[in-house]
Scaffold this active site. Structure first.
Site, PDB file in Angstrom:
ATOM      1  N   TYR A  96      -6.175  -2.836   1.844  1.00  0.00           N
ATOM      2  CA  TYR A  96      -5.949  -4.092   1.128  1.00  0.00           C
ATOM      3  C   TYR A  96      -5.860  -5.258   2.108  1.00  0.00           C
ATOM      4  O   TYR A  96      -6.496  -6.301   1.918  1.00  0.00           O
ATOM      5  CB  TYR A  96      -4.668  -3.980   0.301  1.00  0.00           C
ATOM      6  CG  TYR A  96      -4.362  -5.214  -0.521  1.00  0.00           C
ATOM      7  CD1 TYR A  96      -5.041  -5.452  -1.716  1.00  0.00           C
ATOM      8  CD2 TYR A  96      -3.410  -6.137  -0.108  1.00  0.00           C
ATOM      9  CE1 TYR A  96      -4.775  -6.580  -2.475  1.00  0.00           C
ATOM     10  CE2 TYR A  96      -3.143  -7.272  -0.848  1.00  0.00           C
ATOM     11  CZ  TYR A  96      -3.823  -7.489  -2.035  1.00  0.00           C
ATOM     12  OH  TYR A  96      -3.558  -8.620  -2.782  1.00  0.00           O
ATOM     13  N   LYS A 116      -8.524  -8.474   2.432  1.00  0.00           N
ATOM     14  CA  LYS A 116      -8.115  -9.873   2.300  1.00  0.00           C
ATOM     15  C   LYS A 116      -8.348 -10.639   3.599  1.00  0.00           C
ATOM     16  O   LYS A 116      -8.693 -11.829   3.583  1.00  0.00           O
ATOM     17  CB  LYS A 116      -6.651  -9.952   1.874  1.00  0.00           C
ATOM     18  CG  LYS A 116      -6.389  -9.404   0.475  1.00  0.00           C
ATOM     19  CD  LYS A 116      -7.240 -10.094  -0.584  1.00  0.00           C
ATOM     20  CE  LYS A 116      -6.902  -9.631  -1.989  1.00  0.00           C
ATOM     21  NZ  LYS A 116      -7.711 -10.334  -3.025  1.00  0.00           N
TER      22      LYS A 116
END
Length: 237
Positions: A143, A147
């Site tokens: 994750y 990002k």
């Protein structure tokens, strides 16, 4: 003037739903997207390689051949512990990267080409995360990487196409009161995590939507390339 046509991915709940509602309240023609089709929602499972292009084409049809703003908000937040099997860990990594980064890249590319072909300006708003800068939990390497990649992509788009009137903005929320954040808070000790947030609470989707609307409709062109933090001072740069 015709209202701007805005595609908001992942807009059936949480930040995306708040963004779509706030943009609609400003008079924009909002095209909503969800994993599955529903009344008023274009369905596309962004885990599938061809889904982003199909979503773009469906959105263009609804916008009568025009999309003025793309909001890359769709995301997946699922734990991927290093103790998982090699295959399971790799599958988790690739699914998260595909939904959170690759699909956003595909849509951004299609948007830039659309505006270039028409010779018109356009805007992209990327909903990233503070994880892009401070990282995330040991179960969320993927994750944070996705990002971080989104922020690097955003800055590249801003630098590469500003002269053509194609602008890029990014928002990096911390914990936000959504289903995804709720699951994370529970998995990491619940409300004890609030001690890491000087503001003393998580953000609301509506707060993030205020920033997203500003970027989509109001931010001056000189702000292109900007990253706006919204994390209650849990991470400051």
């Amino acid at each position: 003037m015709k209202p701007p046509v805005i595609l908001v991915t992942g807009s059936t709940r949480g930040i995306g739903a708040a963004l779509a509602e706030a943009l609609g309240a400003r008079g924009a023609a909002v095209i909503r997207h969800g994993r599955s089709a529903a009344p008023g929602v274009v369905g596309a499972d962004l885990a599938a390689p061809a889904a982003a292009e199909m979503l773009w084409e469906d959105a263009l049809a609804l916008g009568e051949g025009r999309i003025d703003v793309l909001v890359n908000n769709a995301g997946l937040f699922a734990a991927n512990p290093i103790e998982a099997s090699d295959i399971a860990w790799l599958d988790g990594w690739e699914e998260t990267l595909r939904i959170n980064l690759t699909a956003a890249a595909q849509l951004s590319r299609l948007a830039v080409k659309h505006w270039q072909a028409r010779g018109v300006p356009g805007r992209i708003v990327h909903v990233a995360s503070r994880a892009a800068y401070r990282g995330d939990s040991p179960a969320h390497w993927h994750y944070a990487a996705a990002k971080g990649g989104m922020i690097a992509m955003h800055k590249t788009i801003a630098r590469g196409y500003a002269a053509q009137g194609i602008l890029s903005f990014a928002v990096t929320p911390g914990f936000t009161d959504t289903a995804m954040a709720g699951d994370y808070l529970a998995s990491r000790g619940g409300t004890g995590l609030l001690a890491d947030i000087p503001l003393g609470r998580v953000a609301t989707p509506e707060e993030i939507a205020v920033i997203g609307v500003f970027c989509a409709l109001d931010a001056p062109p000189s702000m292109t390339g900007a990253v706006i933090d919204a994390n209650g001072a849990s991470f400051v740069r």
